[in-house]
Design a protein around this motif. Structure first.
Motif, PDB file in Angstrom:
ATOM      1  N   GLY A   3      44.879  64.394 172.239  1.00  0.00           N
ATOM      2  CA  GLY A   3      44.758  63.754 170.931  1.00  0.00           C
ATOM      3  C   GLY A   3      45.593  62.485 170.858  1.00  0.00           C
ATOM      4  O   GLY A   3      45.171  61.459 170.296  1.00  0.00           O
ATOM      5  N   CYS A   4      46.782  62.541 171.440  1.00  0.00           N
ATOM      6  CA  CYS A   4      47.671  61.380 171.432  1.00  0.00           C
ATOM      7  C   CYS A   4      47.147  60.279 172.351  1.00  0.00           C
ATOM      8  O   CYS A   4      47.154  59.089 171.995  1.00  0.00           O
ATOM      9  CB  CYS A   4      49.057  61.845 171.865  1.00  0.00           C
ATOM     10  SG  CYS A   4      50.146  60.497 172.286  1.00  0.00           S
ATOM     11  N   ALA A   5      46.668  60.661 173.521  1.00  0.00           N
ATOM     12  CA  ALA A   5      46.125  59.679 174.464  1.00  0.00           C
ATOM     13  C   ALA A   5      44.903  58.981 173.864  1.00  0.00           C
ATOM     14  O   ALA A   5      44.688  57.773 174.070  1.00  0.00           O
ATOM     15  CB  ALA A   5      45.776  60.354 175.791  1.00  0.00           C
ATOM     16  N   ILE A   6      44.109  59.728 173.103  1.00  0.00           N
ATOM     17  CA  ILE A   6      42.945  59.140 172.424  1.00  0.00           C
ATOM     18  C   ILE A   6      43.406  58.070 171.436  1.00  0.00           C
ATOM     19  O   ILE A   6      42.861  56.965 171.397  1.00  0.00           O
ATOM     20  CB  ILE A   6      42.121  60.236 171.695  1.00  0.00           C
ATOM     21  CG1 ILE A   6      41.475  61.177 172.713  1.00  0.00           C
ATOM     22  CG2 ILE A   6      41.063  59.613 170.789  1.00  0.00           C
ATOM     23  CD1 ILE A   6      40.770  62.397 172.100  1.00  0.00           C
ATOM     24  N   SER A   7      44.438  58.399 170.657  1.00  0.00           N
ATOM     25  CA  SER A   7      44.961  57.413 169.688  1.00  0.00           C
ATOM     26  C   SER A   7      45.340  56.123 170.398  1.00  0.00           C
ATOM     27  O   SER A   7      45.029  55.017 169.936  1.00  0.00           O
ATOM     28  CB  SER A   7      46.207  57.960 168.972  1.00  0.00           C
ATOM     29  OG  SER A   7      45.892  59.116 168.228  1.00  0.00           O
ATOM     30  N   GLU A   8      46.036  56.254 171.510  1.00  0.00           N
ATOM     31  CA  GLU A   8      46.474  55.062 172.234  1.00  0.00           C
ATOM     32  C   GLU A   8      45.297  54.263 172.779  1.00  0.00           C
ATOM     33  O   GLU A   8      45.265  53.030 172.683  1.00  0.00           O
ATOM     34  CB  GLU A   8      47.391  55.460 173.395  1.00  0.00           C
ATOM     35  CG  GLU A   8      48.730  56.019 172.950  1.00  0.00           C
ATOM     36  CD  GLU A   8      49.800  55.839 174.026  1.00  0.00           C
ATOM     37  OE1 GLU A   8      50.075  56.818 174.739  1.00  0.00           O
ATOM     38  OE2 GLU A   8      50.329  54.716 174.152  1.00  0.00           O
ATOM     39  N   ALA A   9      44.338  54.968 173.360  1.00  0.00           N
ATOM     40  CA  ALA A   9      43.201  54.277 173.969  1.00  0.00           C
ATOM     41  C   ALA A   9      42.368  53.553 172.920  1.00  0.00           C
ATOM     42  O   ALA A   9      41.907  52.423 173.136  1.00  0.00           O
ATOM     43  CB  ALA A   9      42.343  55.270 174.758  1.00  0.00           C
ATOM     44  N   ILE A  10      42.183  54.180 171.762  1.00  0.00           N
ATOM     45  CA  ILE A  10      41.422  53.532 170.690  1.00  0.00           C
ATOM     46  C   ILE A  10      42.154  52.286 170.204  1.00  0.00           C
ATOM     47  O   ILE A  10      41.565  51.210 170.063  1.00  0.00           O
ATOM     48  CB  ILE A  10      41.184  54.501 169.503  1.00  0.00           C
ATOM     49  CG1 ILE A  10      40.244  55.632 169.937  1.00  0.00           C
ATOM     50  CG2 ILE A  10      40.602  53.762 168.299  1.00  0.00           C
ATOM     51  CD1 ILE A  10      39.981  56.674 168.853  1.00  0.00           C
ATOM     52  N   GLU A  11      43.456  52.423 169.971  1.00  0.00           N
ATOM     53  CA  GLU A  11      44.245  51.282 169.491  1.00  0.00           C
ATOM     54  C   GLU A  11      44.144  50.098 170.467  1.00  0.00           C
ATOM     55  O   GLU A  11      43.908  48.957 170.074  1.00  0.00           O
ATOM     56  CB  GLU A  11      45.704  51.707 169.318  1.00  0.00           C
ATOM     57  CG  GLU A  11      46.575  50.607 168.745  1.00  0.00           C
ATOM     58  CD  GLU A  11      48.051  51.010 168.670  1.00  0.00           C
ATOM     59  OE1 GLU A  11      48.354  52.207 168.440  1.00  0.00           O
ATOM     60  OE2 GLU A  11      48.899  50.112 168.871  1.00  0.00           O
ATOM     61  N   LYS A  12      44.280  50.417 171.738  1.00  0.00           N
ATOM     62  CA  LYS A  12      44.212  49.380 172.768  1.00  0.00           C
ATOM     63  C   LYS A  12      42.841  48.695 172.770  1.00  0.00           C
ATOM     64  O   LYS A  12      42.730  47.464 172.893  1.00  0.00           O
ATOM     65  CB  LYS A  12      44.497  50.027 174.128  1.00  0.00           C
ATOM     66  CG  LYS A  12      44.326  49.126 175.326  1.00  0.00           C
ATOM     67  CD  LYS A  12      45.503  48.215 175.514  1.00  0.00           C
ATOM     68  CE  LYS A  12      45.328  47.374 176.772  1.00  0.00           C
ATOM     69  NZ  LYS A  12      46.353  46.345 176.863  1.00  0.00           N
ATOM     70  N   ALA A  13      41.777  49.507 172.638  1.00  0.00           N
ATOM     71  CA  ALA A  13      40.417  48.953 172.664  1.00  0.00           C
ATOM     72  C   ALA A  13      40.198  48.021 171.472  1.00  0.00           C
ATOM     73  O   ALA A  13      39.654  46.920 171.610  1.00  0.00           O
ATOM     74  CB  ALA A  13      39.385  50.078 172.650  1.00  0.00           C
ATOM     75  N   VAL A  14      40.632  48.457 170.308  1.00  0.00           N
ATOM     76  CA  VAL A  14      40.401  47.693 169.084  1.00  0.00           C
ATOM     77  C   VAL A  14      41.145  46.356 169.132  1.00  0.00           C
ATOM     78  O   VAL A  14      40.685  45.348 168.599  1.00  0.00           O
ATOM     79  CB  VAL A  14      40.817  48.531 167.852  1.00  0.00           C
ATOM     80  CG1 VAL A  14      40.808  47.707 166.582  1.00  0.00           C
ATOM     81  CG2 VAL A  14      39.886  49.738 167.710  1.00  0.00           C
ATOM     82  N   LYS A  15      42.285  46.348 169.815  1.00  0.00           N
ATOM     83  CA  LYS A  15      43.105  45.123 169.873  1.00  0.00           C
ATOM     84  C   LYS A  15      42.754  44.194 171.044  1.00  0.00           C
ATOM     85  O   LYS A  15      43.365  43.138 171.187  1.00  0.00           O
ATOM     86  CB  LYS A  15      44.588  45.505 169.968  1.00  0.00           C
ATOM     87  CG  LYS A  15      45.139  46.119 168.685  1.00  0.00           C
ATOM     88  CD  LYS A  15      46.615  46.450 168.826  1.00  0.00           C
ATOM     89  CE  LYS A  15      47.192  46.991 167.524  1.00  0.00           C
ATOM     90  NZ  LYS A  15      48.555  47.536 167.731  1.00  0.00           N
ATOM     91  N   THR A  16      41.822  44.605 171.882  1.00  0.00           N
ATOM     92  CA  THR A  16      41.485  43.801 173.064  1.00  0.00           C
ATOM     93  C   THR A  16      40.100  43.184 172.891  1.00  0.00           C
ATOM     94  O   THR A  16      39.155  43.886 172.537  1.00  0.00           O
ATOM     95  CB  THR A  16      41.502  44.690 174.337  1.00  0.00           C
ATOM     96  OG1 THR A  16      42.754  45.368 174.409  1.00  0.00           O
ATOM     97  CG2 THR A  16      41.290  43.858 175.598  1.00  0.00           C
TER      98      THR A  16
END
Lengths: 456, 456
Positions: free
Chosen positions: A211-224
């Motif tokens: 769940g935490c890794a998903i949060s990070e990956a989504i945040e990274k995708a949205v900001k790139t």
């Protein structure tokens, strides 16, 4: 009907499925819609646009097209490793002295080692089609990350993988495999995202969670720029891609005049189970079959059997849309001793609805029993299974022994989702008898449920 | 001839070979006989009886039966994982922009991860037939040991594996795999044998070598009741069992009207190469084909290209019969940096004779070039190859690029002997750019040659 069944039931390249099977199209009780976490209204394609590829969003929301054409570019990729072997377990039947006929679909013969490649190929193809240059994702046991690394190498996209910290530590070779295919690996939680920093502040010693890794990956995708996020399970478009597993089984079974009585799949987020059962559950919903379907989940993370059927977030940071599903709560973290995958807190919404409607059953297994079954299977059938797959093996053996007891000649199909090549540290624990079982107490479950949002 | 060639060339269970192909039967210049190390006379079946299983000895000495029937019990086992996929490398051809047609036989889809299982199954079956209860063997990279562990689990025999010490240290997961299948692992040299003790006294810090592990395994077998020794390469009965690889290729090629122009195999002791080429070399010897055959060996252990064609011992302790072969000398130990298998000091006697008679060529490759080719192949074809196999990949790519230069549309077949799943530490070295190449100097080779016996 009296055709000789070979060890491996063959379908040729020409017979490979040209369509995925969208189970929702034949369901009367459709899964509840995903909700926007702010408005609590059903999400629209626009809501999801910042996170996912366009075609995946359409597939996610499409509840009516039963047979979805597989694009040529994906078929091309599938041909490199499909059909996955469908194997008659003659050796196992003999060893168990059961009248049951046992079949398994072996998705572990491709280099990524599991069925995950089926959806990785599709999502990466669509990302390329959208003109994207990079993708982000998360991985737990490492199967999904490996599959994405392979798909991105093939289609020429950059990939960043947030890998659950404890997995990255326990599985250096999984990490090396992904890096060999060119992926960038970041143990999660990390300092590269706000979500990761926040969790590290609260829990500096955490092992991480999906769940935490998903949060990070989504945040990274949205900001790139030109980047989107891909998920390897839980969502309905992932299950759609994985339906290739079940459709291939169906084609081979029809060729040989075989009808399964029982289908067994391991269940974490539901990608393999949903894919394996798709066309068979379809027939059941249409009244053409009364096949018994059994989901097997780890006792450590029992979302079907002990979770709540409720709206919940897909990630720990509670940023995703809300999904109506069987869930332990997005704050639930399985006990650290848990060795394999199948550690996601929730379950795909379609499977959740089907389970709620009593169209399938669910069972749990403790991990030492799972490894007992894994090693028995390895020695008898010659394939070292992934711990995840071994949940299905455990119950397939139980069912075959039940047939022995009753004398019934049932036909059993189970999903062998992947190989255990990258799980040797877990096998070493088991061999050294240092593997432990922990079934969460009700109090421990309550902690997870406390994270559930107050949405009906 | 204009048939569409699928990605995977199929042969059905019914079409599986029922016979192995004994190449020696069609050779005019037979390989020189094995000599008894005491009398220097050709060995008899009785001489070998204390070490090997009866049927293996007969096969070792049989130079006349061209088509050797495969017993039902072995066929039964083969059906669990054969036919091994024969794959048209469409992706690789496209990436290289070559007019060449490239095929590879992928022996890495079984759990042992390599072609070694073909002979492990046969030798274990014969051991069981002889009423033995246990077997001993050695393993270097671990592929042979893994195959034997699987075969012994299946046929119900105990197994002790002497594993070259540096491999046991570098590959804990290989060790774990064999132990999971029930084998007993001993790092070699060890204190469990006189040969091991002797070597440890002379060289306490040695990394071990295959030749030394062989000495230990033979000693252990000879001293244990109802126990024999099995070897995974070099000997002619091993090549006989491995001929299943080539015979399957031939059946599939004939079905599709394909004739290879070039066949490429990696070569350590020769088991894969000898098996892959058997029926094709047979046709060449009979004047029915002029196929070009290329052996590829590591620059670290170049027995064909820089060794001597001489009688030599099979092991370091110099206890085995003498074999006429291309050899570095039984005292040769490849540089420690060498990452994969293919580290045996000698070469099978049949292949040695064929090479001596100029019926095949040989080339060397340095390991960074080999890993370059491996990673290119992995990204393009989606299969992570073993370092051993990657020697063949390297030269297949060279040959395909040569076709591009000349515009010739040659048909290339190479042997993909196994997966790289258990070689991730080598891939990690390569990724970290810490992998080194060392081509032995003439002086270093002379040290090995100094161990050659004075036998003509």
């Amino acid at each position: 009907m009296t055709k000789h069944i070979p060890n491996r039931l063959y379908i040729s390249e020409e017979e490979l499925p040209k369509h995925w099977y969208n189970l929702r199209a034949v369901m009367k009780n459709k899964p509840a819609p995903m909700l926007h976490p702010g408005t609590l209204k059903p999400v629209t394609a626009e809501d999801l646009d910042a996170v996912f590829c366009k075609e995946c969003i359409e597939q996610e929301l499409d509840e009516t097209t039963q047979h979805v054409p597989i694009p040529e570019g994906i078929l091309e990729f599938y041909k490199a490793y499909r059909p996955a072997p469908l194997i008659r377990a003659y050796f196992l039947e003999k060893a168990l002295e059961t009248p049951a006929e046992i079949y398994y679909k072996h998705e572990g013969t491709n280099t990524s080692g599991s069925h995950k490649l089926n959806s990785a190929a599709a999502q990466t193809f669509y990302a390329k089609q959208d003109g994207l240059t990079s993708l982000t994702t998360e991985t737990g046991a490492g199967q999904w990350g490996s599959a994405m690394a392979m798909a991105c190498a093939y289609f020429g996209l950059d990939l960043t993988v947030y890998m659950v910290k404890i997995s990255a530590e326990q599985k250096p070779y999984r990490k090396a495999l992904m890096e060999t295919y060119g992926a960038k690996l970041i143990p999660s939680p990390s300092n590269t995202t706000e979500a990761g920093k926040h969790i590290l502040e609260k829990m500096p010693d955490t092992n991480g969670s999906l769940g935490c890794a998903i949060s990070e990956a989504i945040e990274k995708a949205v900001k790139t720029p030109k980047c989107r996020y891909v998920l390897g399970s839980v969502l309905n478009h992932v299950l759609l891609h994985q339906s290739i597993i079940g459709v291939e089984c169906k084609i081979a079974f029809d060729k040989y005049g075989i009808k399964p009585d029982i289908i067994i799949g391991c269940a974490g987020g539901g990608s393999n189970l949903g894919g394996l059962i798709a066309p068979f559950m379809g027939e059941k919903l249409q009244g053409k079959s009364d096949v018994k379907i059994i989901a097997v989940e780890p006792a450590s993370c029992p979302s079907f059997t002990r979770g709540k059927f409720a709206y919940d977030f897909g990630d720990t940071a509670q940023t995703t849309p809300l999904i109506k599903m069987y869930t332990m709560g997005s704050g639930y973290i399985p006990p650290a001793h848990h060795a394999g995958g199948l550690r996601y807190h929730g379950m795909n919404s379609t499977l959740s609805q089907l389970y709620h409607d009593k169209l399938m059953e669910a069972r749990t297994a403790i991990q030492t029993d799972v490894f007992d079954a894994a090693i028995k299977f390895a020695k008898i059938e010659g394939i070292l299974p992934a711990p995840e797959s071994s949940h299905a093996i455990k119950v397939a053996i139980d069912e075959a022994l039940e047939c022995k007891r009753t004398g019934e000649k049932k036909t059993i199909l189970f999903g062998l989702t992947g190989t255990g090549y990258f799980d040797m540290s877990a096998y070493m624990q088991y061999n050294a008898k240092t593997m432990s079982d922990h079934v969460p107490t009700d109090e421990e479950l309550e902690q997870g449920f406390a994270s559930l949002p107050a949405v009906k």
